[in-house]
Design an enzyme around this catalytic site. Structure first.
Site, PDB file in Angstrom:
ATOM      1  N   HIS A  57      -3.625   0.230  -6.876  1.00 58.44           N
ATOM      2  CA  HIS A  57      -3.390   0.507  -5.668  1.00 58.44           C
ATOM      3  C   HIS A  57      -3.746   0.569  -4.538  1.00 58.44           C
ATOM      4  CE1 HIS A  57      -2.938   5.411  -5.203  1.00 58.44           C
ATOM      5  NE2 HIS A  57      -3.038   4.712  -3.803  1.00 58.44           N
ATOM      6  N   HIS A  59      -2.604   0.215   0.267  1.00 59.52           N
ATOM      7  CA  HIS A  59      -1.331   0.445   0.608  1.00 59.52           C
ATOM      8  C   HIS A  59      -0.541  -0.718   2.112  1.00 59.52           C
ATOM      9  CE1 HIS A  59      -0.392   5.176   0.103  1.00 59.52           C
ATOM     10  NE2 HIS A  59      -1.758   4.051  -0.568  1.00 59.52           N
ATOM     11  N   GLN A 152       5.489   9.438   1.879  1.00 58.02           N
ATOM     12  CA  GLN A 152       4.482   9.878   1.937  1.00 58.02           C
ATOM     13  C   GLN A 152       3.628  11.166   3.221  1.00 58.02           C
ATOM     14  OE1 GLN A 152       0.916   7.571   3.426  1.00 58.02           O
ATOM     15  NE2 GLN A 152       0.671  10.148   3.481  1.00 58.02           N
ATOM     16  N   HIS A 210       0.256   9.613  -6.193  1.00 56.89           N
ATOM     17  CA  HIS A 210      -0.818  10.398  -5.377  1.00 56.89           C
ATOM     18  C   HIS A 210      -1.044  11.705  -5.777  1.00 56.89           C
ATOM     19  CE1 HIS A 210       0.099   6.931  -2.810  1.00 56.89           C
ATOM     20  NE2 HIS A 210      -1.422   6.815  -2.267  1.00 56.89           N
ATOM     21  N   GLU A 213      -5.270  14.741  -4.392  1.00 60.10           N
ATOM     22  CA  GLU A 213      -5.896  13.960  -3.443  1.00 60.10           C
ATOM     23  C   GLU A 213      -7.213  14.521  -2.589  1.00 60.10           C
ATOM     24  OE1 GLU A 213      -5.066  10.327  -1.606  1.00 60.10           O
ATOM     25  OE2 GLU A 213      -7.034  10.075  -1.483  1.00 60.10           O
ATOM     26  N   ASP A 309      -7.025   0.719  -2.299  1.00 59.66           N
ATOM     27  CA  ASP A 309      -6.267   1.985  -1.397  1.00 59.66           C
ATOM     28  C   ASP A 309      -5.745   1.274   0.046  1.00 59.66           C
ATOM     29  OD1 ASP A 309      -4.766   4.191  -0.939  1.00 59.66           O
ATOM     30  OD2 ASP A 309      -6.447   5.336  -0.627  1.00 59.66           O
TER      31      ASP A 309
HETATM   32 FE   FE2 Z   1      -3.259   5.596  -1.434  1.00 57.50          FE
END
Ligand code: FE2
Length: 430
Positions: A57, A59, A152, A210, A213, A309
């Site tokens: 995971h 970005h 996102q 996701h 979260e 992440d």
């Molecule tokens: Fe993430």
């Protein structure tokens, strides 16, 4: 005649003093005192040789952008998303590619040779998608980059996001992403999970969302994700990332939820460095840890990985691509301190994420790809304790990175001249 033999290696499964022979980019044999010669010999001297680290995971479109255009003052997920929204219009493809390539260099140096990266598809220019598809090809000889189409700003909440996501998949992005807890309502969140799972089923793709979260214990999209994974026959291909609300959920509800996840073959990815800093920001004291229930998920037979992440981006200003640092934090936050639990933390940054990504030929058995890391530690627990130096990183049978062994020179009367931080363990293990 082999291309390379790594001799006297300790393996993560506890086997000691093994030789690993490599030919034609694959592992040809593993065993004690193998016969034969090789073009190159590496003596591990009883140190740990592991398959490479895997980050399930990440970005990569935002990495190394820390401070652009400003720093996240509140430290919250929501300010991070807002800040990323401010940065997006200023992104150029070239800058994005350069930052991603630098991060891949860091990753290789740390023995991290496979990364699943989410890529934001809410910008209709799909500039980040194009950039990371380019990077994926560019780094292919030394790093496996798997991309997730990640809306996102919410696939329903953000105008045109579903269409952009489909275009990203058409362009070659591998996995379907989502962010149900960021949609406008719980109902929209659940609807987004349905639509995205159906899209993945239609196209024969994996799903990694996701999911939940948040610190809100009533954020239960993981239940919906498990339901659709089961309904659509996607067992083994669906992952819930973060799942931080599970930390705050009612225990009775979780006792029903975890078996449903197991039944649906849904994997879980916790991101300990990020969620220990992002979550619990609305709490006074006591402050919740905000990491999902890692030991309980593992005990139920669910595939669990630790992800990095973020590294130096709107959400997190630390990090260096070191999956042992990730495992170290995961071990502490989850209180996984028994010997067995520490080994499972190591597996959560190696073999578990490899299965989640569906990597071909991962491991140290004959026939596997000759990708491995020689660590300055004798076993997985020591590797985590020391965030051990990656003495050598091998890809396809070729050494692609080396780091000098860590040692410190001492000038103390009556004491040794240097210290290597492993000497006690050396005595303990004989
Ligand atoms: Fe993430």
């Amino acid at each position: 005649m082999f291309d390379l033999i790594v001799r006297n290696a300790n393996l993560p499964d506890g086997r000691r003093r093994q030789d690993i022979a490599i030919a034609d980019g694959r592992i040809a044999a593993v065993g004690p005192a193998l016969q034969g010669t090789a073009g190159q010999d590496i003596d591990a001297h009883g140190l740990l040789v592991s398959p490479p680290f895997v980050d399930a995971h990440f970005h990569m479109d935002s990495t190394l952008s820390y401070g652009l255009p400003r720093v996240n003052e509140s430290g919250t997920l929501l300010e991070g998303i807002k800040l990323w929204g401010e940065l997006k219009p200023q992104l150029t493809q070239d800058a994005l590619i350069q930052r991603a390539l630098v991060y891949c260099d860091w990753a290789v140096a740390k023995g991290l040779l496979a990364i699943r990266s989410h890529v934001d598809v809410c910008d209709p220019r799909l500039l980040a998608v194009e950039a990371l598809l380019y990077v994926k090809e560019k780094v292919k000889p030394y790093l496996d980059l798997q991309l997730v189409a990640f809306p996102q700003d919410g696939v329903l909440r953000s105008a045109g996001a579903m269409e952009n996501l489909r275009r990203a998949l058409d362009m070659g992005v591998d996995v379907v992403g989502g962010i149900p807890h960021f949609e406008r309502t719980m109902a929209d969140g659940a609807e987004s999970v349905r639509l995205l799972c159906e899209l993945a089923a239609e196209r024969g793709l994996r799903v990694d969302m996701h999911c939940d979260e948040t610190d809100d214990p009533l954020s239960r999209h993981i239940e919906t994700l498990a339901y659709h994974a089961q309904r659509l026959g996607l067992q083994g291909r669906v992952t819930g990332s973060h799942l931080t609300s599970m930390h705050s959920m009612d225990n009775y509800y979780v006792s029903k939820l975890i078996p449903l996840m197991r039944e649906a073959g849904v994997a879980a990815i916790a991101n300990p460095l990020i969620n220990i800093t992002l979550q619990g920001r609305h709490d006074s004291y006591p402050k919740r840890r905000g990491m999902t229930r890692v030991p309980e998920l593992m005990a139920a037979g669910i595939e669990v990985a630790f992800g990095h992440d973020c590294v130096m981006d709107p959400w997190y200003g630390m990090g260096s691509g070191d999956m042992l640092e990730v495992a170290h934090m995961g071990l502490h936050v989850a209180q996984m301190t028994s010997q067995d639990a520490m080994r499972r933390c190591f597996a959560a940054v190696t073999e578990n994420p490899a299965r989640i990504l569906g990597l071909e030929g991962y491991g140290l058995e004959p026939g596997c790809r000759a990708d491995l890391v020689l660590l300055q530690a004798r076993d997985p627990a020591e590797a985590i304790r020391l965030r051990a130096t990656r003495l050598a990183v091998v890809r396809g049978g070729r050494v692609i990175a080396r780091t000098p062994a860590q040692t410190a020179a001492l000038a103390l009367p009556g004491r040794p001249g240097h210290v290597d931080f492993m000497s006690h363990a050396q005595q303990a293990s004989g």
